[in-house]
Write a protein that holds these residues in place. Structure first.
Motif, PDB file in Angstrom:
ATOM      1  N   ALA A  17       2.025   8.820  -8.212  1.00  0.00           N
ATOM      2  CA  ALA A  17       2.755   8.492  -6.986  1.00  0.00           C
ATOM      3  C   ALA A  17       4.248   8.454  -7.278  1.00  0.00           C
ATOM      4  O   ALA A  17       4.671   7.959  -8.326  1.00  0.00           O
ATOM      5  CB  ALA A  17       2.304   7.152  -6.420  1.00  0.00           C
ATOM      6  N   GLY A  19       7.669   6.813  -5.900  1.00  0.00           N
ATOM      7  CA  GLY A  19       8.139   5.714  -5.061  1.00  0.00           C
ATOM      8  C   GLY A  19       9.630   5.790  -4.848  1.00  0.00           C
ATOM      9  O   GLY A  19      10.383   6.020  -5.799  1.00  0.00           O
ATOM     10  N   CYS A  91       0.666  11.160  -3.740  1.00  0.00           N
ATOM     11  CA  CYS A  91       1.265  10.603  -2.528  1.00  0.00           C
ATOM     12  C   CYS A  91       2.737  10.290  -2.781  1.00  0.00           C
ATOM     13  O   CYS A  91       3.169  10.179  -3.938  1.00  0.00           O
ATOM     14  CB  CYS A  91       0.527   9.349  -2.059  1.00  0.00           C
ATOM     15  N   CYS A  93       5.587   7.509  -1.674  1.00  0.00           N
ATOM     16  CA  CYS A  93       5.692   6.158  -1.136  1.00  0.00           C
ATOM     17  C   CYS A  93       7.160   5.818  -0.876  1.00  0.00           C
ATOM     18  O   CYS A  93       8.037   6.195  -1.653  1.00  0.00           O
ATOM     19  CB  CYS A  93       5.095   5.147  -2.106  1.00  0.00           C
ATOM     20  N   VAL A 123       3.103   7.110   2.295  1.00  0.00           N
ATOM     21  CA  VAL A 123       2.651   5.715   2.334  1.00  0.00           C
ATOM     22  C   VAL A 123       3.866   4.798   2.495  1.00  0.00           C
ATOM     23  O   VAL A 123       4.729   4.749   1.613  1.00  0.00           O
ATOM     24  CB  VAL A 123       1.869   5.321   1.068  1.00  0.00           C
ATOM     25  N   VAL A 125       5.577   1.175   2.447  1.00  0.00           N
ATOM     26  CA  VAL A 125       5.312   0.005   1.602  1.00  0.00           C
ATOM     27  C   VAL A 125       6.200  -1.166   2.017  1.00  0.00           C
ATOM     28  O   VAL A 125       7.385  -0.981   2.306  1.00  0.00           O
ATOM     29  CB  VAL A 125       5.562   0.349   0.115  1.00  0.00           C
ATOM     30  N   GLY A 308       2.318   1.331  -3.255  1.00  0.00           N
ATOM     31  CA  GLY A 308       1.891   2.440  -2.413  1.00  0.00           C
ATOM     32  C   GLY A 308       0.634   3.112  -2.920  1.00  0.00           C
ATOM     33  O   GLY A 308      -0.264   3.463  -2.136  1.00  0.00           O
ATOM     34  N   PHE A 312      -2.888   3.559  -1.144  1.00  0.00           N
ATOM     35  CA  PHE A 312      -3.427   4.906  -0.980  1.00  0.00           C
ATOM     36  C   PHE A 312      -4.853   4.992  -1.506  1.00  0.00           C
ATOM     37  O   PHE A 312      -5.721   5.658  -0.908  1.00  0.00           O
ATOM     38  CB  PHE A 312      -2.524   5.903  -1.700  1.00  0.00           C
ATOM     39  N   TYR A 317      -2.789   5.478   4.571  1.00  0.00           N
ATOM     40  CA  TYR A 317      -1.639   6.376   4.540  1.00  0.00           C
ATOM     41  C   TYR A 317      -0.864   6.212   5.835  1.00  0.00           C
ATOM     42  O   TYR A 317      -1.336   5.584   6.794  1.00  0.00           O
ATOM     43  CB  TYR A 317      -2.079   7.836   4.349  1.00  0.00           C
TER      44      TYR A 317
END
Length: 340
Positions: A17, A19, A91, A93, A123, A125, A308, A312, A317
């Motif tokens: 992920a 972020g 993903c 985030c 995603v 957060v 996130g 996920f 999501y």
């Protein structure tokens, strides 16, 4: 946010992920990896801070301009240090809130763009939950009372039934904001941060000046009875008084839920004196204090990636059409589905 009621996904291969954090003057990007064996690895954590001259704060518009100017370089460095491509991400985030509106929107726009360009799930957060989950992961704290103390938020928190419950919070301004404002009054540098420079100045203070123990929005004037009051004494007195209040309300929460652990998160959580005072209290109760260093307690992208990715893996999501930001997004609004 759309929610699928599914159990935590146990990956058969590593999950990655990205972020992105930009709720205040720290712009951060980080890549985290969850492995099939249950381990978590921080692959990169890059940050760039918007610093203003002494005596000045940071305005939302100027902070947003800083984030827009630096975000591509920060993301590029983040991916380079992690030795991964944006296409490797499972993903993307981003910080949905709380925070300053213009900086939040600037970073969210980049997250949406990356999501659309590379067809990656998005995603949103909660910033506060990001701090908590990163703190839990780094320190190994199991079920602590959390003292979340930063520039924009000061809360005493405990987990119960898939929500983080708030036991106490400041009524006017957060402790970090209090320190920032005081640093401007005495013209301390903002580099690397006002709170850090107050901490260093306080180490030279020798006199504890009487300050109100509870200040519900009131201005405070220190009376030196004709003696010379130094900036170091003021910093020392402010820290001792404010941190004593934080320790007291944290102890009440510990007694209420029967916890022996305290986790300190947020930018002010780096303060060594706060950690020391909390440590004395917790040791007397036969407990343990957990805290992280500046890599993880100061706002950063990796904490957004961690929270996130946990979300996920529960099937959560954020559709791009619903990927708004909000300056007011309370910690206790988040369904912490990944905790039993």
């Amino acid at each position: 946010m759309r929610i699928r009621k599914t159990p935590l996904i146990i990956p058969s291969q590593p999950l990655l992920a990205l972020g992105l954090e930009g709720s205040a003057n720290k712009l951060g990007a980080g890549v985290i990896k969850h492995s099939p064996d249950g381990s978590t690895t921080v692959l990169s954590n890059v940050r760039h801070t918007y610093i203003t001259p002494p005596g000045e704060g940071f305005q939302p518009r100027d902070t947003a301009l800083h984030h827009r100017a630096w975000v591509l370089e920060v993301i590029h460095d983040c991916l380079t240090h992690a030795d991964v491509s944006i296409r490797d991400m499972n993903c993307i985030c981003y910080t949905k809130g709380p925070g300053m509106g213009a900086p939040l929107q600037s970073v969210a726009l980049v997250a949406r763009t990356l999501s659309l360009l590379f067809d990656k799930p998005l995603v949103g957060v909660n910033h506060c939950v990001g701090h908590i989950e990163m703190g839990r992961e780094i320190t190994g704290a199991q079920n602590p009372v959390v003292l979340y103390v930063s520039g924009g938020n000061t809360q005493v928190i405990a987990y119960s039934r898939q929500y983080y419950r708030i036991f106490g919070e400041t009524l006017d301004i957060a402790v970090g904001n209090c320190l920032d404002r005081f640093a401007r009054v005495i013209n301390l540098s903002n580099d690397p941060s006002p709170g850090y420079n107050i901490e260093q100045e306080a180490k030279r203070g020798k006199r504890l000046l009487p300050l109100p123990y509870t200040t519900k929005g009131m201005d405070t004037k220190a009376n030196g009875n004709g003696d010379i009051i130094t900036p170091a004494d003021l910093c020392f007195s402010l820290q001792e008084t404010v941190f004593s209040m934080l320790v007291e309300i944290t102890e009440r929460a510990m007694a209420h839920i029967g916890s022996k652990e305290v986790l300190i998160v947020g930018g002010v959580g780096c303060n060594e004196r706060l950690q020391e005072m909390m440590g004395v209290m917790v040791q007397e109760r036969g407990g343990q204090v957990f805290a992280t260093d500046e890599r993880f307690c100061i706002d950063n992208g990796i904490m957004i990636a961690q929270a996130g990715l946990l979300s996920f893996r529960m099937g959560h999501y954020t559709p791009v059409a619903e990927s708004k930001c909000t300056q007011r997004f309370r910690t206790d609004e988040v369904h912490v589905a990944w905790r039993n």
